[in-house]
Design a protein around this motif. Structure first.
Motif, PDB file in Angstrom:
ATOM      1  N   ASP A 183     -25.048 -10.702  24.581  1.00  6.66           N
ATOM      2  CA  ASP A 183     -23.744 -10.290  25.107  1.00  6.66           C
ATOM      3  C   ASP A 183     -23.029  -9.370  24.117  1.00  6.66           C
ATOM      4  OD1 ASP A 183     -21.606 -10.124  26.823  1.00  6.66           O
ATOM      5  OD2 ASP A 183     -20.717 -12.029  26.212  1.00  6.66           O
ATOM      6  N   THR A 184     -23.590  -8.169  23.980  1.00  4.56           N
ATOM      7  CA  THR A 184     -23.032  -7.147  23.099  1.00  4.56           C
ATOM      8  C   THR A 184     -22.743  -5.899  23.921  1.00  4.56           C
ATOM      9  OG1 THR A 184     -25.277  -6.420  22.547  1.00  4.56           O
ATOM     10  CG2 THR A 184     -24.234  -7.999  21.046  1.00  4.56           C
ATOM     11  N   VAL A 185     -21.898  -5.028  23.416  1.00  5.40           N
ATOM     12  CA  VAL A 185     -21.473  -3.854  24.166  1.00  5.40           C
ATOM     13  C   VAL A 185     -22.675  -3.016  24.619  1.00  5.40           C
ATOM     14  CG1 VAL A 185     -21.103  -2.526  22.033  1.00  5.40           C
ATOM     15  CG2 VAL A 185     -19.975  -1.820  24.153  1.00  5.40           C
ATOM     16  N   ASN A 186     -22.706  -2.691  25.907  1.00  2.00           N
ATOM     17  CA  ASN A 186     -23.745  -1.858  26.526  1.00  2.00           C
ATOM     18  C   ASN A 186     -25.145  -2.462  26.486  1.00  2.00           C
ATOM     19  OD1 ASN A 186     -21.686  -0.031  27.022  1.00  2.00           O
ATOM     20  ND2 ASN A 186     -22.870   1.740  26.388  1.00  2.00           N
ATOM     21  N   PHE A 187     -25.254  -3.706  25.980  1.00  2.00           N
ATOM     22  CA  PHE A 187     -26.509  -4.454  26.003  1.00  2.00           C
ATOM     23  C   PHE A 187     -27.623  -3.714  25.251  1.00  2.00           C
ATOM     24  CE2 PHE A 187     -24.159  -5.274  30.080  1.00  2.00           C
ATOM     25  CZ  PHE A 187     -23.426  -6.319  29.554  1.00  2.00           C
ATOM     26  N   ILE A 188     -28.784  -3.467  25.868  1.00  5.44           N
ATOM     27  CA  ILE A 188     -29.898  -2.862  25.122  1.00  5.44           C
ATOM     28  C   ILE A 188     -30.069  -1.381  25.472  1.00  5.44           C
ATOM     29  CG2 ILE A 188     -32.349  -2.973  24.566  1.00  5.44           C
ATOM     30  CD1 ILE A 188     -32.343  -5.909  25.383  1.00  5.44           C
ATOM     31  N   GLY A 189     -30.486  -1.115  26.711  1.00  5.64           N
ATOM     32  CA  GLY A 189     -30.820   0.253  27.106  1.00  5.64           C
ATOM     33  C   GLY A 189     -29.682   1.233  26.901  1.00  5.64           C
ATOM     34  N   ASN A 190     -28.505   0.896  27.398  1.00  2.09           N
ATOM     35  CA  ASN A 190     -27.379   1.823  27.288  1.00  2.09           C
ATOM     36  C   ASN A 190     -26.825   1.921  25.868  1.00  2.09           C
ATOM     37  OD1 ASN A 190     -27.459   2.659  29.917  1.00  2.09           O
ATOM     38  ND2 ASN A 190     -25.816   1.330  30.632  1.00  2.09           N
ATOM     39  N   ARG A 191     -27.011   0.876  25.079  1.00  2.00           N
ATOM     40  CA  ARG A 191     -26.553   0.942  23.683  1.00  2.00           C
ATOM     41  C   ARG A 191     -27.342   2.023  22.940  1.00  2.00           C
ATOM     42  NH1 ARG A 191     -24.461  -3.086  20.205  1.00  2.00           N
ATOM     43  NH2 ARG A 191     -24.011  -2.167  18.159  1.00  2.00           N
ATOM     44  N   LEU A 255     -17.568  -1.094  20.072  1.00  6.39           N
ATOM     45  CA  LEU A 255     -18.611  -1.088  19.046  1.00  6.39           C
ATOM     46  C   LEU A 255     -18.121  -1.833  17.808  1.00  6.39           C
ATOM     47  CD1 LEU A 255     -20.103   2.533  19.110  1.00  6.39           C
ATOM     48  CD2 LEU A 255     -21.293   0.411  19.687  1.00  6.39           C
ATOM     49  N   PRO A 256     -18.998  -2.589  17.172  1.00  8.54           N
ATOM     50  CA  PRO A 256     -18.576  -3.320  15.975  1.00  8.54           C
ATOM     51  C   PRO A 256     -18.239  -2.380  14.818  1.00  8.54           C
ATOM     52  CG  PRO A 256     -20.947  -3.529  16.324  1.00  8.54           C
ATOM     53  CD  PRO A 256     -20.395  -2.867  17.540  1.00  8.54           C
ATOM     54  N   THR A 257     -17.416  -2.849  13.927  1.00  8.75           N
ATOM     55  CA  THR A 257     -17.030  -2.069  12.754  1.00  8.75           C
ATOM     56  C   THR A 257     -18.266  -1.671  11.953  1.00  8.75           C
ATOM     57  OG1 THR A 257     -14.937  -3.261  12.623  1.00  8.75           O
ATOM     58  CG2 THR A 257     -15.646  -2.091  10.646  1.00  8.75           C
ATOM     59  N   GLY A 258     -18.325  -0.409  11.572  1.00 10.32           N
ATOM     60  CA  GLY A 258     -19.448   0.070  10.775  1.00 10.32           C
ATOM     61  C   GLY A 258     -20.624   0.571  11.579  1.00 10.32           C
ATOM     62  N   ASP A 259     -20.571   0.445  12.908  1.00 10.08           N
ATOM     63  CA  ASP A 259     -21.678   0.912  13.741  1.00 10.08           C
ATOM     64  C   ASP A 259     -21.788   2.433  13.659  1.00 10.08           C
ATOM     65  OD1 ASP A 259     -23.442  -0.215  16.278  1.00 10.08           O
ATOM     66  OD2 ASP A 259     -22.846   1.881  16.530  1.00 10.08           O
ATOM     67  N   LEU A 260     -23.023   2.931  13.524  1.00 10.16           N
ATOM     68  CA  LEU A 260     -23.252   4.373  13.394  1.00 10.16           C
ATOM     69  C   LEU A 260     -22.740   5.158  14.595  1.00 10.16           C
ATOM     70  CD1 LEU A 260     -26.880   4.521  11.926  1.00 10.16           C
ATOM     71  CD2 LEU A 260     -24.748   5.057  10.742  1.00 10.16           C
ATOM     72  N   GLY A 261     -22.739   4.521  15.753  1.00 11.05           N
ATOM     73  CA  GLY A 261     -22.335   5.215  16.964  1.00 11.05           C
ATOM     74  C   GLY A 261     -20.861   5.551  17.027  1.00 11.05           C
ATOM     75  N   LYS A 262     -20.045   4.900  16.207  1.00  9.93           N
ATOM     76  CA  LYS A 262     -18.593   5.128  16.267  1.00  9.93           C
ATOM     77  C   LYS A 262     -18.209   6.574  15.958  1.00  9.93           C
ATOM     78  CE  LYS A 262     -16.147   0.747  15.695  1.00  9.93           C
ATOM     79  NZ  LYS A 262     -15.195   1.004  16.783  1.00  9.93           N
ATOM     80  N   ASP A 263     -19.023   7.264  15.184  1.00 11.96           N
ATOM     81  CA  ASP A 263     -18.704   8.647  14.816  1.00 11.96           C
ATOM     82  C   ASP A 263     -18.946   9.632  15.960  1.00 11.96           C
ATOM     83  OD1 ASP A 263     -17.990   7.908  12.256  1.00 11.96           O
ATOM     84  OD2 ASP A 263     -19.988   8.267  11.422  1.00 11.96           O
ATOM     85  N   PHE A 264     -19.561   9.171  17.045  1.00 12.44           N
ATOM     86  CA  PHE A 264     -19.976  10.103  18.097  1.00 12.44           C
ATOM     87  C   PHE A 264     -19.460   9.725  19.483  1.00 12.44           C
ATOM     88  CE2 PHE A 264     -23.212   9.688  14.773  1.00 12.44           C
ATOM     89  CZ  PHE A 264     -23.151  10.964  14.228  1.00 12.44           C
ATOM     90  N   VAL A 265     -18.473   8.842  19.548  1.00 17.91           N
ATOM     91  CA  VAL A 265     -18.017   8.347  20.852  1.00 17.91           C
ATOM     92  C   VAL A 265     -17.212   9.375  21.640  1.00 17.91           C
ATOM     93  CG1 VAL A 265     -18.084   5.919  20.198  1.00 17.91           C
ATOM     94  CG2 VAL A 265     -16.013   7.256  19.763  1.00 17.91           C
ATOM     95  N   ASN A 266     -16.593  10.330  20.962  1.00 13.89           N
ATOM     96  CA  ASN A 266     -15.803  11.350  21.662  1.00 13.89           C
ATOM     97  C   ASN A 266     -16.675  12.551  22.023  1.00 13.89           C
ATOM     98  OD1 ASN A 266     -13.294   9.951  21.405  1.00 13.89           O
ATOM     99  ND2 ASN A 266     -13.169  10.633  19.275  1.00 13.89           N
ATOM    100  N   LEU A 267     -16.452  13.112  23.202  1.00 12.56           N
ATOM    101  CA  LEU A 267     -17.176  14.321  23.571  1.00 12.56           C
ATOM    102  C   LEU A 267     -16.775  15.460  22.636  1.00 12.56           C
ATOM    103  CD1 LEU A 267     -16.857  14.365  27.488  1.00 12.56           C
ATOM    104  CD2 LEU A 267     -18.799  13.582  26.122  1.00 12.56           C
TER     105      LEU A 267
END
Length: 431
Positions: A183-191, A255-267
């Motif tokens: 039970d994490t954001v976007n689960f597996i495939g979409n994460r 996204l959890p703190t420190g996740d690499l994806g946080k830098d790319f969430v904005n278009l």
């Protein structure tokens, strides 16, 4: 407790709900399909029955579907073994639906949400502890009739019998490939898939500045890595920039703190401009690509130049697989590393956060995003120790599963005995 599924209620008759209802009807299960208004559900059933959509092998199977509205017909869910919520992706609406389900459902029924990324804990936070034991997430991929993947996500108190029954049912009756996530954001495939797409858009901006155009980028990010021919921009055209915008906002919040994806969430700026003017992809007649006609009336495929803001005829590029691509010092290899390489590293750092093992991760990307190989199979192809050397040379954080592999002394994530490496650094049989 033993659970049996012979009848299904689907709440929400949009694209996903109708798709789930159609598969159930095709398998001769009794289906209750509800929406806010009966006319909406009736329209959905008409689409299911329409031969051009190929949702049923025989129009008579439509007799398995009863349609109605939530206000008057929710009481009918008491006779259903599985209740699947498939309403719009808005938390407040889902919480309202689940509150109503609790009032009318059979206490022994299985209940699931078809959310693509909203955490189950958020949906169920106001529900009784007894009800939570029967709830999980069944994340089907669109279109339901074609895509093999269904992610099965339990809550912290979901009974094991619920997951066992649903997983067997989805495999045997719905012919789905089931993966087990957390039970994490976007689960597996979409994460992982959304990281690839959003990171790709940001790296694409840099690549275009280096003279690599959109159509060439898609050629690089497809055949050479066993990804579908849509590549990056073609895939986003298929999904829609509006969906990517919403996905980015969801990731930004969850996204959890420190996740690499946080830098790319904005278009990026250029893509955001397309979003703002409604140039969203195939659904609007064009996004990064479109089909146009030349002066003779012949159809031609065009690509949108983001810098010049004009349409151009696409060029053909041909790149082949190259297992040494990450070791080359070219603008193409650098770009490939920043997108594909970083995606593989990202996936390798998400076990056991999003799933207990690499097998579920690889299956999710193959069954949900049509990758020829999953991230860990790709790491094996590129040689995990070569990837480790690149990380060390570039001073990049070593992901969890690469550390596990290195510590174990094994050479690959999969061996010749049909086994995969688990989180403890030991091989176990592929199940």
């Amino acid at each position: 407790m033993k659970y049996v599924i012979k009848s299904i209620a689907v709440i929400g008759s949009g694209t996903m709900g109708a798709g789930i209802a159609a598969i159930a009807a095709e398998k001769n299960l009794q289906v209750v399909l509800l929406d806010t208004d009966s006319e909406i559900a009736i329209k959905a059933k008409k689409k299911i029955l329409d031969p051009k959509y190929r949702m049923l092998s025989n129009i008579e199977k439509g007799n398995n579907i009863y349609v109605g509205n939530i206000r008057d017909d929710l009481i009918k869910i008491k006779d259903c073994d599985w209740i699947c919520e498939a309403v719009v992706e808005k938390l407040d609406i889902k919480k309202q639906i689940f509150s109503s389900i609790e009032k009318f459902r059979n206490k022994n029924s299985i209940v699931s949400s078809n959310t693509s990324g909203i955490p189950l804990r958020a949906i169920t936070e106001d529900l009784s502890e007894d009800f939570k034991k029967n709830i999980c997430i069944t994340h089907f991929f669109n279109p339901v009739s074609i895509m093999k993947l269904c992610e099965l996500i339990p809550g912290t108190t979901t009974e094991e019998g619920i997951i066992e029954t649903l997983s067997n049912f989805l495999r045997e009756e719905f012919d789905k490939g089931v993966v087990f996530g957390k039970d994490t954001v976007n689960f597996i495939g979409n994460r992982i898939g959304c990281y690839f797409m959003l990171r790709g858009l940001h790296e694409g901006k840099k690549a275009r500045m280096n003279g690599i155009k959109i159509d060439e980028i898609d050629a690089i990010l497809s055949k050479p890595f066993g990804l579908p021919p849509t590549g990056l921009y073609g895939l986003i055209d298929l999904i829609g920039l509006d969906i990517m915008y919403s996905v980015g906002n969801n990731l930004k919040d969850n996204l959890p703190t420190g996740d690499l994806g946080k830098d790319f969430v904005n278009l990026p700026e250029k893509e955001l401009s397309l979003y703002n003017k409604g140039q969203l992809g195939r659904k609007t007649g064009g996004g990064f690509y479109r089909i146009n006609k030349d002066t003779s009336g012949e159809k031609i495929k065009e690509v949108f130049d983001l810098e010049l803001e004009e349409w151009k005829k696409i060029q053909k590029f041909n790149y082949d697989k190259d297992r040494n691509i990450f070791n080359k010092n070219t603008k193409i290899s650098d770009f490939a590393w920043e997108v594909i390489g970083s995606t593989l590293l990202y996936a390798a750092d998400l076990v056991p956060e999003i799933s207990n093992d690499i097998l579920n991760v690889d299956r999710a990307m193959k069954w949900g995003f049509a990758w020829e190989k999953g991230p860990f199979e790709m790491l094996d192809d590129f040689d995990p120790y070569n990837i480790l050397d690149i990380c060390e040379n570039k001073n990049i954080h070593i992901p969890t599963m690469l550390k596990v592999l290195e510590t174990s002394g094994e050479k690959k994530f999969y061996n010749e005995n049909n086994e995969f490496l688990n989180i403890n650094g030991e091989y176990e049989p592929i199940y």
